[in-house]
Design an enzyme around this catalytic site. Structure first.
Site, short mmCIF file in Angstrom:
data_model
loop_
_atom_site.label_atom_id
_atom_site.label_comp_id
_atom_site.label_asym_id
_atom_site.label_seq_id
_atom_site.Cartn_x
_atom_site.Cartn_y
_atom_site.Cartn_z
N ASP A 1 0.88 -1.16 0.00
CA ASP A 1 0.00 0.00 0.00
C ASP A 1 0.92 1.21 0.00
O ASP A 1 2.10 1.12 0.37
CB ASP A 1 -0.95 0.01 1.21
CG ASP A 1 -2.13 0.96 0.96
OD1 ASP A 1 -2.04 1.79 0.03
OD2 ASP A 1 -3.14 0.88 1.69
C1 BGC Z 1 -4.87 3.43 -0.06
C2 BGC Z 1 -4.96 2.45 -1.21
C3 BGC Z 1 -4.71 3.17 -2.50
C4 BGC Z 1 -3.36 3.84 -2.44
C5 BGC Z 1 -3.00 4.58 -3.71
C6 BGC Z 1 -3.61 4.27 -0.09
O1 BGC Z 1 -3.71 5.32 0.81
O2 BGC Z 1 -4.94 2.74 1.17
O3 BGC Z 1 -6.23 1.84 -1.21
O4 BGC Z 1 -4.80 2.28 -3.57
O5 BGC Z 1 -3.37 4.78 -1.37
O6 BGC Z 1 -3.78 5.71 -3.83
#
Ligand code: BGC
Length: 742
Positions: free
Chosen positions: A223
């Protein structure tokens, strides 16, 4: 002739080149483009961020997962996936960062709108449909957030402390099913720790389980910003760090120092190559935005859940005069905040569609401000409008700021100004309908008596306003069902005392008893149960049949008939439980469902496959799924609390017989089909055994057999070793004869 790229280039490939792209290796690996998100594309221009703060290119905003889940319609969700994939492809995106598949452990999780359900079966079916839909276009899907990311509070550090059985049966089950059945292109690990270890550097999670047991061959991406220790993460099975932290040199040094085998870097690069071979985008592809908007409307119609409908106040009588009250009727709340935030191609307001479709007068009054500040003039105006019309339809819900990625909610109440408005409107109008817009569950207990009907609209995407109008006027009948229990009070919820934890730990003390598994097992009253949803007709269930295909495969079937006067869909749900509750397990669990559209008077036969795994529990001691012999209840119903047809299934189980050892307890020996008789025989020769009463044996039941050596009963460790070896030999012979499994 190709040469192996140097270590620095391979190390660099294990992190991104910027916020949304992988790092290429010339001649080996191309640049792969990634973008959010689960219910609409969020393709950002340069200077981008990942929390939805910056803008993005317009894209169709489909209902977020909270809505898609409530549709209980995987076929339709597959179409959403295909539309998402087409939009991603046309904008050069190779991998879409979704679906989100975390379980709704608590109604307070700020990101519940991005997740499907409190139940792993419905989560898996809906997420699988999205994955196959997205991947049908050549674009890859990336399931997230792996795993046990059930809260936003302290999400980048908190340790979810969960026992293995609960992990396997609840929090990992949907991931397992989707990975095995649909082979998504990528997996995104979560921010949090699991039992003390960051998901991003969890060898058991990322390697033993995901690759070893489930056979996943693609890369795991972090993530955004989830990597704490780059080297530990790579060693654990995390192949791609996003966005880049600029620490590739640590990988190079670790290899040079001998702290990290070079083969680990090669494996990660190999998985990225595997990804590039599977995914592609096509920026020459044309996107039918009008068609996707129509699909968004069709889907949204299936996601709203009719909670109550006294005196058939819905569908609205088209000739009645209508007071449409509530700012959300004009300014729809249709998605949540954070990384999944989409810039929609268009937005449909319910009031506009109602105005166009009702023949009687329609008058709008906003009733409240979106910032939650009291406004007496707006209330007064709304009450006057309501007093002058036959029916008042109130569009209530949670404002944007109430729920988002990044923080959790503190309560599940509707804003006070809206509850007050409802009471005042009810004072002047007999027929009141409430339409809700909210991503996480809201309590209905202290206000629903003021409404004849409640339509839970969740967050329905850009066409949600039109879909709600279609449902209110009866253009289509509601067909959504709850994928999460609506409790009477927040304090009734099983996670209430331990969510969101403290001192960096969130103890999942309720174990398996998440959502209806708790409410139904302890028979606690709820406002609306899991699986509930009304419509404008009625259905009957008949002719339940259970067919045995083989020892571990059955088919359950029944007939569903539309016994009312309108075309509508029913969602028959298959629940399985045990009669003898050992090991301890929830009273019943969802193991199948179907969505069937029926004209008035029409019947259909519905079939649900059932497997041994559906009846099994995770045996932590022997690290295996265990199918216990016994009698199981098989129920088809219209909700977890509305059983319609029931039967029993008797199985001999998997006939697993565990090995015994000197450390096995006396009770375990006595209950063992081979060890029990052998021990009984041996005890006859033990000193003083004649004088051993049944009570004494029971009292000693919890002791390991080895304890007997200390009790002056003439038992030596050599004797025990012989006993164990003899029983094991007999067990192996029985396995070889196919009588048992081991
Ligand atoms: C989120 C993800 C997301 C990623 C990219 C993170 O803060 O938890 O779900 O895909 O950011 O934006």
């Amino acid at each position: 002739m190709s040469t192996t790229p140097d270590l620095a280039a391979r190390a660099a490939a294990t992190s991104g080149s910027d916020m949304w792209h992988t790092t290429p290796i010339p001649g080996e690996l191309r640049r792969i483009s990634l973008a959010d998100g689960p219910h609409g594309l969020r393709k950002q221009p340069e200077d981008s961020d990942h929390l939805g703060i910056g803008t993005s290119l317009p894209a169709t905003c489909f209902p977020p997962a909270v809505g898609l889940g409530a549709s209980w319609n995987p076929e339709l969700v597959h179409q959403v996936g295909a539309a998402l994939g087409a939009e991603a492809s046309s904008l050069g995106v190779d991998v879409l960062l979704g679906p989100g598949m975390n379980i709704k452990r608590s109604p307070l999780c700020g990101r519940n709108f991005e997740y499907v359900s409190e139940d792993p079966h419905v989560t898996a079916r809906i997420a699988a449909a999205l994955v196959t839909g997205i991947q049908s276009t050549g674009v890859g899907a990336c399931v997230k957030h792996f795993a046990v990311n059930n809260q936003e509070t302290d999400r980048m550090r908190v340790s979810a402390d969960v026992d293995e059985r609960t992990l396997r049966e609840i929090y990992l089950a949907a991931f397992e099913q989707v990975i095995r059945e649909t082979n998504p292109s990528m997996v995104m690990c979560s921010y949090n720790r699991i039992n003390g270890v960051y998901a991003s550097q969890h060898p058991w999670l990322l390697t033993e389980l995901l690759r070893g047991e489930w056979g996943f061959e693609g890369p795991v991406v972090s993530d955004w910003g989830a990597v704490a220790d780059r080297v530990a993460a790579l060693a654990a099975g995390l192949d791609l760090e996003m966005p880049p932290s600029g620490t590739d040199d640590r990988i190079v040094s670790a290899v040079r120092n001998g702290d990290l085998p070079e083969s680990v870097v090669d494996t990660a690069v190999g998985r990225l190559k595997h990804l590039q071979d599977r995914v592609s985008s096509d920026s020459s592809r044309n996107v039918d935005h009008a068609g996707h908007d129509a699909l968004a409307r069709a889907v949204a119609r299936e996601c709203a859940v009719l909670l109550k409908n006294e005196n058939d106040v819905l569908p609205l009588d088209p000739t009645s005069s209508l007071a449409v009250i509530g700012e959300f009727a004009r300014t729809p709340r249709f998605q949540g905040g954070g990384s999944s935030h989409v810039v929609p191609t268009t937005v449909h307001a319910a009031v506009d569609v109602l105005d166009g479709s009702c023949s009687g007068p329609v008058t709008f009054a906003p009733g409240f401000r979106l910032d939650g500040q009291p406004d007496a003039a707006l209330v007064e105006e709304a009450v006057q409008v309501a007093a002058n019309h036959d029916i008042a339809v109130l569009f209530l819900g949670l404002p944007d700021a109430a729920e988002s990625e990044g923080y959790d909610r503190e309560d599940i109440e509707l804003p006070e100004v809206q509850r007050d408005l409802l009471i005042q409107v009810r004072g002047v109008c007999d027929r009141v309908v409430v339409v809700l817009s909210n991503g996480g569950v809201v309590s209905v207990s202290d206000w629903e008596d003021n409404a004849s009907a409640v339509l839970e609209g969740w967050l329905l995407g850009q066409a949600g306003g039109a879909a709600l109008a279609d449902l209110l006027t009866g253009v289509v009948s509601p067909s959504g069902r709850l994928t999460e229990t609506i409790p009477l009070r927040l304090a009734d919820h099983p996670s209430y005392l331990s969510f969101p934890g403290e001192h960096g730990h969130s103890l999942y003390g309720e174990g398996l008893y998440v959502g209806y598994r708790y409410f139904d097992t302890v028979q606690r009253p709820v406002a609306y149960p899991f699986g509930h949803g009304l419509t404008y007709t009625s259905f009957s269930y008949s002719d339940l049949e259970l067919t045995t295909e083989n020892d571990t495969t059955w088919t359950v079937s029944c007939t569903v008939t539309n016994t009312g006067g309108r075309a509508a869909a029913e969602v028959p749900q298959l629940y399985v439980g045990v009669q003898e509750s050992h090991p301890t397990r929830p009273s019943h669990e969802l193991r199948g469902f179907a969505k069937v559209f029926l004209e008035p008077g029409e019947s259909t036969r519905v079939q649900f496959p059932l497997t041994g795994r559906d009846l099994s529990t995770w045996d932590r001691t022997h690290q295996r799924w265990s199918l216990a012999a016994g009698t199981y209840t098989v129920t088809v119903g219209a909700s977890s609390r509305d059983p319609r047809l029931s039967t029993t299934l008797v199985t001999a189980g998997d006939r697993f017989v565990a090995p015994l050892g000197a450390h096995s307890t006396i009770s375990e020996w006595r209950a063992h089909p081979i060890g029990g008789p052998v021990l009984a025989e041996q005890m006859r020769f033990m000193r003083g055994a004649d004088g051993i009463s049944e009570e004494m044996v029971q009292m000693a039941g919890g002791m390991p057999l080895s304890a007997l050596c200390s009790f002056n009963m003439g038992v030596t460790t050599e004797m025990l070793d012989q006993l164990v070896a003899g029983v094991e030999e007999q067990r192996q012979q029985a396995i070889a004869r196919g009588e048992i499994t081991g």
